[in-house]
Structure formats: C-alpha cells, structure tokens
Design a protein around this motif. Structure first.
Motif, PDB file in Angstrom:
ATOM      1  N   THR A   1     -11.237 -10.574   3.714  1.00  0.00           N
ATOM      2  CA  THR A   1     -11.788  -9.556   2.691  1.00  0.00           C
ATOM      3  C   THR A   1     -12.814  -8.721   3.685  1.00  0.00           C
ATOM      4  O   THR A   1     -13.950  -8.274   2.996  1.00  0.00           O
ATOM      5  N   GLY A   2     -12.818  -8.588   4.817  1.00  0.00           N
ATOM      6  CA  GLY A   2     -13.862  -8.105   5.443  1.00  0.00           C
ATOM      7  C   GLY A   2     -15.162  -8.602   5.524  1.00  0.00           C
ATOM      8  O   GLY A   2     -14.991  -9.634   5.355  1.00  0.00           O
ATOM      9  N   ASN A   3     -16.219  -7.958   6.112  1.00  0.00           N
ATOM     10  CA  ASN A   3     -17.355  -8.742   6.456  1.00  0.00           C
ATOM     11  C   ASN A   3     -17.942  -9.579   5.313  1.00  0.00           C
ATOM     12  O   ASN A   3     -17.938  -9.186   4.097  1.00  0.00           O
ATOM     13  N   PRO A   4     -18.292 -10.850   5.445  1.00  0.00           N
ATOM     14  CA  PRO A   4     -18.588 -11.635   4.148  1.00  0.00           C
ATOM     15  C   PRO A   4     -20.250 -11.157   3.899  1.00  0.00           C
ATOM     16  O   PRO A   4     -20.801 -10.482   4.716  1.00  0.00           O
TER      17      PRO A   4
ATOM     18  N   ALA B   1      -9.090  -2.109   5.252  1.00  0.00           N
ATOM     19  CA  ALA B   1      -8.451  -0.939   5.541  1.00  0.00           C
ATOM     20  C   ALA B   1      -9.528   0.301   4.861  1.00  0.00           C
ATOM     21  O   ALA B   1     -10.071   0.124   4.082  1.00  0.00           O
ATOM     22  N   PRO B   2      -9.463   1.271   5.789  1.00  0.00           N
ATOM     23  CA  PRO B   2     -10.088   2.618   5.073  1.00  0.00           C
ATOM     24  C   PRO B   2     -10.265   2.668   3.483  1.00  0.00           C
ATOM     25  O   PRO B   2     -11.179   2.885   2.940  1.00  0.00           O
ATOM     26  N   GLY B   3      -9.238   2.415   3.069  1.00  0.00           N
ATOM     27  CA  GLY B   3      -9.245   2.345   1.227  1.00  0.00           C
ATOM     28  C   GLY B   3      -9.765   1.202   0.816  1.00  0.00           C
ATOM     29  O   GLY B   3      -9.702   1.173  -0.431  1.00  0.00           O
TER      30      GLY B   3
ATOM     31  N   PRO C   1     -14.727  -1.670  -3.194  1.00  0.00           N
ATOM     32  CA  PRO C   1     -14.383  -2.135  -4.611  1.00  0.00           C
ATOM     33  C   PRO C   1     -14.374  -3.554  -4.394  1.00  0.00           C
ATOM     34  O   PRO C   1     -14.094  -4.147  -3.413  1.00  0.00           O
ATOM     35  N   SER C   2     -14.694  -4.226  -5.762  1.00  0.00           N
ATOM     36  CA  SER C   2     -14.498  -5.895  -5.481  1.00  0.00           C
ATOM     37  C   SER C   2     -13.010  -5.927  -5.820  1.00  0.00           C
ATOM     38  O   SER C   2     -12.346  -5.044  -6.399  1.00  0.00           O
ATOM     39  N   PHE C   3     -12.731  -7.117  -5.639  1.00  0.00           N
ATOM     40  CA  PHE C   3     -11.335  -7.564  -5.727  1.00  0.00           C
ATOM     41  C   PHE C   3     -11.024  -8.118  -7.180  1.00  0.00           C
ATOM     42  O   PHE C   3     -11.515  -9.218  -7.537  1.00  0.00           O
TER      43      PHE C   3
END
Ligand SMILES: *Cc1c(COP(=O)(O)O)cnc(C)c1O
Length: 423
Positions: free
Chosen positions: A112-115, A145-147, A178-180
């Motif tokens: 999920t990207g950078n922690p 991703a960009p979105g 956004p959060s998941f």
C-alpha cells in the motif's frame, strides 16, 4: 463584535450539522453492531470483577491479562491476541510483529505504498540503527497508482520466493491518499494469498478499529496490529498496543516482545487491566463520536473552500481527517486552536519541532488526558507544502464541535477567513 462572530460560527456549525446528519445514522448503526460484538465477547467469556485486578513481578497467570487477550481475539475474530501495556506504541507493536515474523534473508513487501513515517525507520527504508535492514531483511515498497489504488502489476514483479510478509496499511497516515476500506483490504489479501502464498499478511490497523463493522482480520489477514492510545483503548487505556491474528503469528511476535521461551506467559499488567477492559467496552461508542466530529470538520472546512480528505460524503475507514491548509501559518493556527480548545494544557502553545522518527518538522496539538493519545482530539501536520493538517479523535462529539468553533474563530480573527462570507 465578538458576540456577533461567535453567533455566526454557531449558525454555520448548525447548518453543517444538519447537512451531515443523514450520515450520522450510518455511524450509529456501525457503533451498535460493534458494541454488540464487544458485549457478546465480554458475556461469552464471563468477564468478572477479578479480571479488573492486576499482577506484579513476572505476572504469571494474570487472569485479567489473559482475559483481555481472549476478548481481543474474539472481537477481531482471530485465534489469538496479544494485548500489552508494555508495547510502548503502535510502532512498537508493528516492530514486534515484523521482527517476530521475519528472519535474515527474508523479504518484506508493502503493498500500500510508503509505510507510516516511523515504520520507514524500523524497516531501514530510512537509515536507522537496529532496523530490519541491519538484520539482513530486505524491504520493498510497491508505490500506489496515481489514483491511490494498489498497483498489482508492479506488485507482482516485486514478489519473491523469499517474501515472508506482505504488509498493508489501512489508514493513510501522513499521506495524501485515501485510506483503504476493509472491502479493499480484502481484495489485497486475496491477491497476496494467490501471488505470495508463502507470506504472512499483516495489516497496520492503526486508527481503523471499530470504524466499520468488520476488521481486516475478518477479511482474512493473518495479523492485525494497532495502538491502545488510539481507537481500541477507548480513551481509558494508559498505554499499550495489540496484535490479533493466527496463533503462529501472535506467538512469534510475543517471543520477540519478551524472550524466546517466555512469550506471552510473563508480563505484569501493573494496574492496567481495568482501563484496557473498560476502554474496549467504550471504544465502539467513542470511535463513533470521533467519526462524527471528523465528518463535521470535513463539511465545515469544505465550506471554506479547503481541500479535505476524505470529503464528508466519502466512505470512512479511519478517524483521520486531512485538511490542506495551503500555508504554514494556517496549519500552525489550526493546531494551536485545537490545543487551546483542549481540556488539558489549553494554555500551551504548540510549535513545530524535530520529532524523532519523522524527517520533517512536525507540529502537534494534544491537550489530552493520556499523553499523545490520538483517540482524544488532536491535530498535527508536517511543516511541508502543501501544509496538510490532520485532525483526529475526540472523546466526545461535542468536544469536536467546540474545537471547530475555536479553529474558525482563530482563522477569522487572524484574517485568514471571513465568517461573514460563509453565512
Ligand atoms: C499511529 C500510527 C502508527 C503507529 O504510531 P505510534 O505513534 O507509534 O503509535 C502506525 N501506522 C499508522 C497508520 C498510524 O496511524
């Protein structure tokens, strides 16, 4: 003059409240569902008065501590849990999980990207003594991703035979993404099961507990981890963290927390059992009030023309409300107003500082009963463009509303907004 501005702000807040009211009903339903799950667990496991008491010394056979582990496992729908005041923070709980599960030569993949900032030091993504990297454990980050969605194509390329842990972060933390939701995390968990079947799937659940009806553990995660001075402590836990998951994961983390051969068997609860138990009981309700506060804030700041994430109309999976202030002046005033509206240390005037574990100056407002507790109303932000401020928590919805009034007043009196234009 002041009377008139004060009345105008009250009017604005009432207007905002009327608009968000329909969403409050959904929050109430979720709170009822979570309160029911928590109470079912207390009743099913027959929590009794003696569980409120605590042990000293080694803490062998601490009935309260063992009951708390059992309740967390039940509430999170897992085989086991480890809930300890000795976990000094969420970062420490996550560190126990990572060092417990990973061995030299293993690989850790963040999907999920950078922690979260502090985890970058723990892993060695940011150079830090004692990091996973020093122990020969390699970390990869799959950028979003960009979105803001997971980039599965790239993730597929990052998985290795040595990938032992796939880590997901539910909340955005200090990131403008956004959060998941638990549904989204469930998709990631399915993906990880298929493409990295050898890996444990762990979720940094900080700020997410009780915001939805399900937790990531109900969606198949092997281990969920969080802090007791955030949501699940209900405002009453004085310190601590939790891990809930399958037996192997929880045991491996416990062996790292205490010592090999000892694990969860020791650990005096030092008077904390009552607060942790009562806090868990209260958490679903307290979280719902804080959520309502975040929604109201998003609506009000949206009216000021500021960018907020999430929008008041967006689905929510955590307590964090991000607001883009656009200037360090506004960000600092915002934090100072939250501090001034706090029950404790309202006379303190927070300033940006170099906080350990973060690589930018940070300003933090926390007029809390428990130091640094972010289920209590607090505000913070790194001093870097575009000056995003984060607002979270609130032990009561009314406190959130009261603080919003102070923020608006301060911005108005400093000439950054004009209340008259808004009413
Ligand atoms: C708060 C938080 C943590 C842990 O932070 P501590 O300050 O160490 O308790 C980790 N991840 C996320 C997303 C968080 O919000």
């Amino acid at each position: 003059m002041y009377e008139q501005i004060s009345a105008s702000i009250d009017e604005l807040l009432d207007l905002a409240e009327r608009e968000v009211r329909s969403r409050f009903e959904t929050i109430d339903k979720i709170a009822y569902s979570n309160q029911s799950r928590v109470l079912d667990a207390f009743r099913h496991h027959r929590v009794a008065d003696y569980h409120l008491h605590s042990s000293t010394g080694y803490g062998f056979n601490d009935a309260g501590r063992e009951m708390i582990d059992t309740l967390y496992a039940s509430v999170f729908g897992t085989e086991a849990a480890l809930v300890r005041p000795h976990l000094v923070s969420g970062t420490h709980a996550l560190t126990a999980a990572l060092f417990g599960l990973l061995r030299p030569g293993d690989h850790l993949l963040f999907l999920t990207g950078n922690p979260y900032d502090t985890l970058q030091g723990v892993t060695g993504l940011r150079e830090e003594r004692g990091s996973l990297k020093e122990w020969g454990i390699d970390t990869s980050v799959c950028p979003l991703a960009p979105g803001g969605q997971v980039d599965y194509e790239q993730a597929g390329r990052l998985v290795r035979a040595a990938t032992k842990v796939v880590a997901l972060q539910r909340s955005s933390g200090y990131d403008w993404r956004p959060s998941f939701t638990v549904d989204e995390l469930e998709q990631m968990i399915h993906w990880a099961r298929e493409y990295a079947p050898q890996a444990y799937i762990i979720v940094d659940n900080c700020y997410g507990e009780f915001v939805e009806q399900r937790e990531p553990s109900h969606a198949g995660a092997d281990l969920v981890v969080g802090s007791l001075i955030k949501n699940p402590g209900g405002g009453l836990a004085h310190s601590g963290g939790y891990l809930a998951g399958n037996k192997t994961c929880v045991e491996l983390a416990s062996l790292h927390l205490t010592a090999p051969g000892i694990g969860a068997e020791q650990g005096a609860s030092l008077g904390q059992n009552r607060g942790i138990l009562q806090g868990l009981f209260l958490a679903p309700h307290v979280v719902s009030g804080a959520l309502k506060g975040s929604l109201l804030a998003a609506n009000v700041f949206g009216r000021l023309g500021l960018k907020t994430k999430p929008l008041w109309t967006d689905p929510r999976t955590d307590l964090i409300q991000a607001i883009e202030w656009g200037s360090s002046e506004a960000l600092i005033l915002f934090c100072q107003a939250v501090q001034a509206a706090s029950p404790i240390d309202s006379g303190a005037n927070p300033q940006p500082w170099d906080m350990p574990g973060y690589d930018h100056q940070v300003i933090m407002a926390a007029g809390t009963f428990v130091q640094g507790a972010t289920l209590e109303l607090s505000a913070d932000g790194p001093i870097r463009a575009p000056y995003i401020g984060y607002l979270q928590g609130g032990l009561t919805y009314e406190h959130c509303k009261y603080a919003l009034k102070h923020i608006l007043l301060s911005l108005h009196l400093n000439g950054l907004i004009s209340i008259d234009d808004l009413c």
